[in-house]
Motif scaffolding. Structure first.
Motif, short mmCIF file in Angstrom:
data_model
loop_
_atom_site.label_atom_id
_atom_site.label_comp_id
_atom_site.label_asym_id
_atom_site.label_seq_id
_atom_site.Cartn_x
_atom_site.Cartn_y
_atom_site.Cartn_z
N UNK A 21 1.21 -0.82 0.31
CA UNK A 21 0.05 -0.03 -0.01
C UNK A 21 0.82 1.40 0.37
N UNK A 22 1.33 1.82 -1.16
CA UNK A 22 2.79 2.44 -1.12
C UNK A 22 1.93 3.79 -1.69
N UNK A 23 2.62 4.71 -1.55
CA UNK A 23 2.20 6.19 -1.78
C UNK A 23 1.86 6.52 -3.37
N UNK A 24 0.22 7.51 -3.63
CA UNK A 24 -0.29 7.48 -4.46
C UNK A 24 -0.24 8.31 -5.50
N UNK A 25 0.78 9.85 -5.39
CA UNK A 25 1.27 10.60 -6.38
C UNK A 25 2.83 10.54 -6.20
N UNK A 26 3.73 10.58 -7.31
CA UNK A 26 5.12 11.12 -6.99
C UNK A 26 5.43 12.09 -6.72
N UNK A 263 7.42 -11.07 -5.36
CA UNK A 263 5.43 -10.96 -5.86
C UNK A 263 4.99 -9.98 -6.31
N UNK A 264 4.90 -9.22 -5.44
CA UNK A 264 4.03 -7.59 -5.34
C UNK A 264 4.83 -6.81 -6.95
N UNK A 265 6.05 -6.78 -6.92
CA UNK A 265 6.42 -6.46 -7.87
C UNK A 265 7.05 -6.69 -9.14
N UNK A 266 6.85 -8.07 -9.09
CA UNK A 266 7.20 -8.86 -10.75
C UNK A 266 5.33 -9.73 -10.87
N UNK A 274 5.38 0.99 -10.97
CA UNK A 274 4.72 1.44 -10.52
C UNK A 274 3.44 1.38 -11.72
N UNK A 275 2.60 2.09 -10.78
CA UNK A 275 0.78 1.55 -12.12
C UNK A 275 0.32 2.54 -11.76
N UNK A 276 -1.01 2.86 -12.51
CA UNK A 276 -2.09 3.79 -12.90
C UNK A 276 -2.46 4.35 -11.60
N UNK A 277 -2.29 3.58 -10.15
CA UNK A 277 -2.99 3.84 -8.66
C UNK A 277 -1.54 3.93 -7.95
N UNK A 278 -0.46 3.15 -7.88
CA UNK A 278 0.34 3.11 -6.59
C UNK A 278 2.01 3.11 -7.75
N UNK A 279 2.66 4.28 -6.15
CA UNK A 279 4.08 4.19 -6.97
C UNK A 279 5.33 3.60 -5.89
N UNK A 280 5.88 2.09 -6.08
CA UNK A 280 6.32 1.64 -5.42
C UNK A 280 7.91 1.66 -4.72
N UNK A 282 10.64 5.39 -3.49
CA UNK A 282 10.86 6.73 -3.34
C UNK A 282 12.19 7.39 -4.49
N UNK A 283 12.45 6.08 -4.93
CA UNK A 283 14.22 6.38 -5.13
C UNK A 283 14.71 5.77 -6.27
N UNK A 284 15.42 5.69 -6.52
CA UNK A 284 16.46 3.95 -7.05
C UNK A 284 15.90 2.75 -6.47
N UNK A 285 16.08 2.65 -4.88
CA UNK A 285 16.44 1.15 -4.20
C UNK A 285 14.91 1.29 -3.11
N UNK A 286 14.38 2.56 -2.87
CA UNK A 286 13.93 2.09 -0.63
C UNK A 286 12.51 2.27 -1.80
N UNK A 287 11.77 1.76 -1.07
CA UNK A 287 9.73 1.15 -1.08
C UNK A 287 8.93 2.56 -0.57
N UNK A 288 8.11 2.92 -1.36
CA UNK A 288 7.49 4.22 -0.86
C UNK A 288 6.23 3.04 0.17
#
Length: 288
Positions: A21-26, A263-266, A274-280, A282-288
């Motif tokens: 359940x990551x952040x919804x906007x960049x 299993x979530x990302x792939x 990322x997809x239309x609802x979620x950005x997984x 915050x940068x090159x490595x860290x999950x949101x």
């Protein structure tokens, strides 16, 4: 016993949901979320070298969050979700500091120890954790970097194999694999250990990439179309995470549980950051 098993699986489910359940906007992504979590004195809980802060300390059932900034990005959300539970939550996360007792994290260029990840700090964490019984210990970190000693940059050939300037060095000249695996297994003798792995690295700053391609007024359809163009083949991801997956897979024990971000990302041999609802990320490595 059955009740304890169900209760533990509830905690695994909560931790899993924190990742999915990551952040919804960049535009609103925090660049340093590991610093978000603060104690009652308004002190940042991340990278405390002693006197680790415990939330809901009065509760007898315990959860420990142990690792580097990968776990640090998740700790604030985990603590918030666990407030309604009868658990205390202790924060043992620190910059660049995967759980590796008896190891110093050394700067190769100077041979000096990382100020936030000495073997004394590791020993402090280990001593506290080994005293616990039936606690839940959530453990993870950016093993692809630590084991390969290299950064991963997807679109920068000059930096794709850039050597990382730090390395774990054992004070007794023991090997990282065997010694750290043994230390983790020891924790599971009297506790439940949840391993979060492998870390999937996009290799580029996901929010910045989105912002460079779309305006803040772009529709979800446009974001979805961009996400389709940005899909990565899982085969390439597997090459990068092979060592870290082998390391964690080698940690065996009846009280060892696992959460797989892969299993979530792939899905269906393709990975999307990322997809239309979620950005997984915050940068090159860290999950949101």
């Amino acid at each position: 016993i059955i009740f304890c098993f169900l209760l533990l699986n509830l905690k695994v489910h909560l931790i899993y949901n924190q990742f999915v359940k990551p952040k919804e906007t960049a535009l609103n992504l925090n660049s340093a979320p590991w610093d978000d979590l603060k104690n009652e004195k308004n002190e940042i809980c991340y990278s405390k070298q002693k006197n680790f802060w415990t939330f809901q300390k009065e509760n007898k059932k315990k959860i420990f969050i142990v690792g580097d900034s990968i776990l640090g990005t998740l700790q604030s959300g985990l603590v918030e979700r666990l407030k309604a539970e009868d658990y205390s939550v202790t924060i043992m996360t620190s910059n660049d500091c995967f759980y590796a007792p008896n190891f110093n994290y050394i700067y190769l260029s100077t041979n000096k120890t990382h100020p936030k990840c000495s073997h004394k700090y590791q020993q402090t964490r280990q001593e506290i954790l080994k005293k616990q019984e039936k606690a839940i210990i959530i453990l993870g970190g950016n093993l692809p970097v630590y084991l390969s000693n290299k950064f991963y940059f997807k679109n920068n050939k000059n930096n794709e194999n850039k050597t990382y300037d730090k390395r774990f060095v054992n004070i007794n000249n023991k090997r990282f694999y065997n010694d750290v695996q043994k230390s983790i297994k020891e924790l599971s003798n009297n506790n439940y250990v949840i391993l979060l792995y492998p870390v999937i690295e996009p290799g580029y700053n996901v929010p910045r990439y989105i912002e460079s391609k779309l305006s803040k007024f772009s529709s979800k359809k446009e974001l979805y179309q961009l996400s389709l163009k940005s899909i990565e083949k899982e085969k390439k991801i597997l090459q990068r995470i092979a060592q870290s997956k082998k390391f964690f897979d080698g940690v065996k024990g009846k009280n060892i549980f696992r959460i797989y971000p892969q299993k979530i990302i792939c899905k269906n041999s393709k990975c999307s950051f990322f997809n239309k609802d979620n950005i997984y990320y915050i940068d090159e490595t860290h999950p949101s």
